[in-house]
Design an enzyme around this catalytic site. Structure first.
Site, PDB file in Angstrom:
ATOM      1  N   ASP A  13       3.654 -24.701  61.136  1.00 25.14           N
ATOM      2  CA  ASP A  13       3.886 -26.516  59.644  1.00 25.14           C
ATOM      3  C   ASP A  13       4.363 -26.270  58.706  1.00 25.14           C
ATOM      4  OD1 ASP A  13       1.995 -26.921  62.083  1.00 25.14           O
ATOM      5  OD2 ASP A  13       0.245 -26.103  60.686  1.00 25.14           O
ATOM      6  N   GLU A  14       6.576 -25.824  58.229  1.00 29.12           N
ATOM      7  CA  GLU A  14       6.953 -25.502  57.850  1.00 29.12           C
ATOM      8  C   GLU A  14       7.819 -27.030  57.317  1.00 29.12           C
ATOM      9  OE1 GLU A  14       6.982 -23.278  59.933  1.00 29.12           O
ATOM     10  OE2 GLU A  14       6.319 -21.603  58.858  1.00 29.12           O
ATOM     11  N   LYS A  16       9.632 -28.438  60.407  1.00 30.20           N
ATOM     12  CA  LYS A  16      10.582 -27.815  62.008  1.00 30.20           C
ATOM     13  C   LYS A  16      10.827 -28.901  62.452  1.00 30.20           C
ATOM     14  CE  LYS A  16       8.027 -24.717  63.811  1.00 30.20           C
ATOM     15  NZ  LYS A  16       6.646 -24.866  62.771  1.00 30.20           N
ATOM     16  N   ASN A  38       0.728 -26.219  71.695  1.00 26.54           N
ATOM     17  CA  ASN A  38      -0.133 -25.443  70.372  1.00 26.54           C
ATOM     18  C   ASN A  38       1.303 -26.378  69.091  1.00 26.54           C
ATOM     19  OD1 ASN A  38       1.705 -23.640  71.167  1.00 26.54           O
ATOM     20  ND2 ASN A  38       0.708 -22.026  70.605  1.00 26.54           N
ATOM     21  N   ALA A  39       2.008 -26.473  69.337  1.00 22.46           N
ATOM     22  CA  ALA A  39       3.259 -27.316  68.186  1.00 22.46           C
ATOM     23  C   ALA A  39       2.707 -28.327  67.928  1.00 22.46           C
ATOM     24  CB  ALA A  39       4.301 -26.212  68.965  1.00 22.46           C
ATOM     25  N   GLY A  40       2.878 -28.570  67.093  1.00 22.86           N
ATOM     26  CA  GLY A  40       2.671 -30.335  66.506  1.00 22.86           C
ATOM     27  C   GLY A  40       4.220 -30.400  65.668  1.00 22.86           C
ATOM     28  N   HIS A  41       5.179 -30.653  65.359  1.00 21.02           N
ATOM     29  CA  HIS A  41       6.192 -31.555  65.333  1.00 21.02           C
ATOM     30  C   HIS A  41       6.566 -33.125  65.237  1.00 21.02           C
ATOM     31  CE1 HIS A  41       7.932 -26.902  67.231  1.00 21.02           C
ATOM     32  NE2 HIS A  41       6.816 -27.139  66.105  1.00 21.02           N
ATOM     33  N   THR A  42       6.430 -32.986  63.635  1.00 24.69           N
ATOM     34  CA  THR A  42       6.747 -33.879  63.529  1.00 24.69           C
ATOM     35  C   THR A  42       8.182 -35.095  61.907  1.00 24.69           C
ATOM     36  OG1 THR A  42       4.204 -34.098  61.847  1.00 24.69           O
ATOM     37  CG2 THR A  42       5.343 -35.681  61.051  1.00 24.69           C
ATOM     38  N   GLN A 225       5.864 -22.721  65.684  1.00 24.88           N
ATOM     39  CA  GLN A 225       4.748 -21.941  64.639  1.00 24.88           C
ATOM     40  C   GLN A 225       5.125 -21.367  63.770  1.00 24.88           C
ATOM     41  OE1 GLN A 225       4.325 -21.424  68.842  1.00 24.88           O
ATOM     42  NE2 GLN A 225       3.505 -22.608  68.193  1.00 24.88           N
ATOM     43  N   SER A 414      14.438 -29.832  51.044  1.00 23.78           N
ATOM     44  CA  SER A 414      13.662 -31.482  51.119  1.00 23.78           C
ATOM     45  C   SER A 414      12.506 -32.282  50.678  1.00 23.78           C
ATOM     46  CB  SER A 414      12.839 -31.784  52.964  1.00 23.78           C
ATOM     47  OG  SER A 414      12.185 -32.391  53.388  1.00 23.78           O
TER      48      SER A 414
END
Ligand code: GDP
Ligand code: IMO
Ligand code: MG
Length: 425
Positions: A13-14, A16, A38-42, A225, A414
């Site tokens: 959750d950095e 990415k 399992n990933a959640g990329h926003t 991750q 960012s």
């Protein structure tokens, strides 16, 4: 440079997704090489948010081609849901620009059942998995009983493999975990019912990546991750079940690299973690609460609150080494607005000694005491800054101190969730 690998350097959750989306502007091909949903990329574009779990974060740029590599574990139902959601938003998700490797392992309902049954059975030692069946699917891969995307065109093979898998899993589910067994016929029938929609996506991913590389196209490898959730190098056993580090990008996509690669490590300006496991700089106090509130630190996959704390340069030093980072993207710097003091953990005290790298014994990271360096904080709103020199001096001092501590150039800063809230240095 044709190959760029993007990896998380902390516990996930950095940011990415945001950086992959941004760099996809200059890339033709984007590949996910490990992990699953399992990933959640926003990604935020013009204030509109998209959260992706499986499909690479470059899909929103119309000129890209996106691949799911052999190293990923793919839940076919989640994949189709994601395809449908994107299609409703007007994104082209046809098989002309989205592909799955024939070697990609499939997550089936019994993997999720096993994941959840095991977690429920654990008491104090819960890992806090996402419950998406990731570990059990990788287990089947390693024990050579998995079902892969290439099997979708072979109904009898699928039936036989499901039958054999459930013989074992149902024994465990019922006998050990007192959970409901699954019906092999239903599991196979359900999968075969969606197979016609999945089969067009199954394609020779490695050949297509190789061709793009030979044509001089930029290829972006999207990690999921974070380095300290890596199955080998993370805070075992509180880790995920794949190698999350950059050296797994070629293995998980079926390409052998030639030439140099850019390896961009995504570093959140502070630290967060979801689920259990060591977290030396965690702040279980008003500072941690402020980071959680200002950073909206709730999981993009499970909605769980993320644990929050100060930046940990010790684990990051290890990430520089394990990934071979060539540069860093520093994210969420805007979230630190309002703190009068910023803390960076520069070393640990472990068994009465000062250490610069995380100790390696299991559980040892629970025993360290962080040694902090304090820097002045800032009160200015930096979320609209577009040039590095416009950032307040205190902010630049913080950025440059991280650069010095890690010995890697910070090439992106960012300052907000939107695609355009990024300073290129
Ligand atoms: P990922 O798993 O590494 O892709 O990260 P997530 O998407 O799970 O979590 C990162 C969160 O931070 C998302 O809600 C992003 O929209 C948000 N985000 C990313 N970069 C920034 C930033 O620079 N500032 C702020 N305030 N939010 C950011
Ligand atoms: P992205 O790609 C943060 C964590 C889980 C749990 C551990 C094992 O969005 O950064 P698993 O379901 O993989 O077996 O869970 O790993 N975890 C993540 N934490 N971000 C993620 O992905 C994660 N994927 C898994 O919370 O602690
Ligand atoms: Mg995430």
């Amino acid at each position: 440079m044709p190959n760029t690998i993007i990896v998380g350097t902390q516990w996930g959750d950095e940011g990415k997704g945001k950086i992959v989306d941004m760099l996809s502007q200059e890339s033709r091909v984007i590949v996910r090489f490990q992990g699953g949903n399992n990933a959640g990329h926003t990604i935020c574009v013009a204030g509109k948010q998209t959260i992706l779990h499986l499909i690479p974060s470059g899909i929103l740029h119309p000129n890209t081609i996106c691949f799911i590599g052999n190293g990923v574990v793919l839940d076919p139902y989640v994949f189709l849901e994601e395809v449908d959601t994107l299609a409703r938003k007007g994104v082209d998700v046809s098989p002309t620009r989205l592909g799955i490797s024939p070697k990609t392992h499939l997550i089936l309902p019994y993997h999720k059942a096993m994941d959840n049954a095991r977690e429920s059975a654990r008491t104090k030692d819960k890992i806090g998995t996402t419950g998406r069946g990731i570990g059990p699917c990788y287990e089947d891969k390693a024990s050579r009983t998995g079902i892969r995307a290439c099997d979708l065109t072979h109904p009898e093979r699928i039936r036989a493999k499901v039958e054999r898998a459930l013989l074992e899993k149902n024994t465990l589910l019922q006998g050990l975990y007192h959970a409901e067994p699954l019906d092999p016929k239903k599991v196979a029938d359900d999968l075969l019912a969606i197979a016609p929609r999945l089969i067009p996506y199954v394609t020779d991913v490695e050949n297509k990546i190789e061709r793009a590389q030979k044509d001089g196209e930029n290829v972006l490898f999207e990690g999921a991750q974070g380095t300290h959730l890596d199955i080998d190098h993370g805070t075992y056993p509180f880790v995920t079940s794949s190698n999350t580090v950059a050296p797994n990008a070629p293995t998980g996509s079926g390409v052998g690299f030639t030439g140099d690669s850019r390896v961009v490590g995504i570093v959140k300006a502070y630290t967060t973690r979801v689920g259990a496991g060591a977290f030396p700089t965690e702040q279980k106090n008003s500072e941690g609460e402020a980071l959680q509130k200002n950073g909206h630190e709730f999981g993009a996959t499970t909605g769980r609150p993320r644990r929050c704390g100060w930046l940990d340069a010790v684990i990051l030093r290890q990430s520089v080494r394990l990934n071979g980072l060539t540069e860093i993207a520093l994210t969420k710097l805007d979230v630190l607005q309002g703190f009068s003091t910023l803390k960076i953990c520069t070393a640990y005290n472990y068994n009465g000694e000062r250490v610069d790298y995380p100790p390696q014994d299991e559980g040892s990271l629970d025993l360290v005491t962080p040694i902090y360096e304090e820097l002045p904080g800032f009160s200015e709103d930096i979320s609209q800054c577009s040039r590095y020199q416009d950032l307040p001096e205190t902010v630049r001092t913080y950025v440059e101190r991280i650069e010095t501590l890690l010995g890697v150039h910070i090439s992106y800063v960012s300052v907000g969730p939107n695609r355009d809230q990024t300073i290129v240095r």
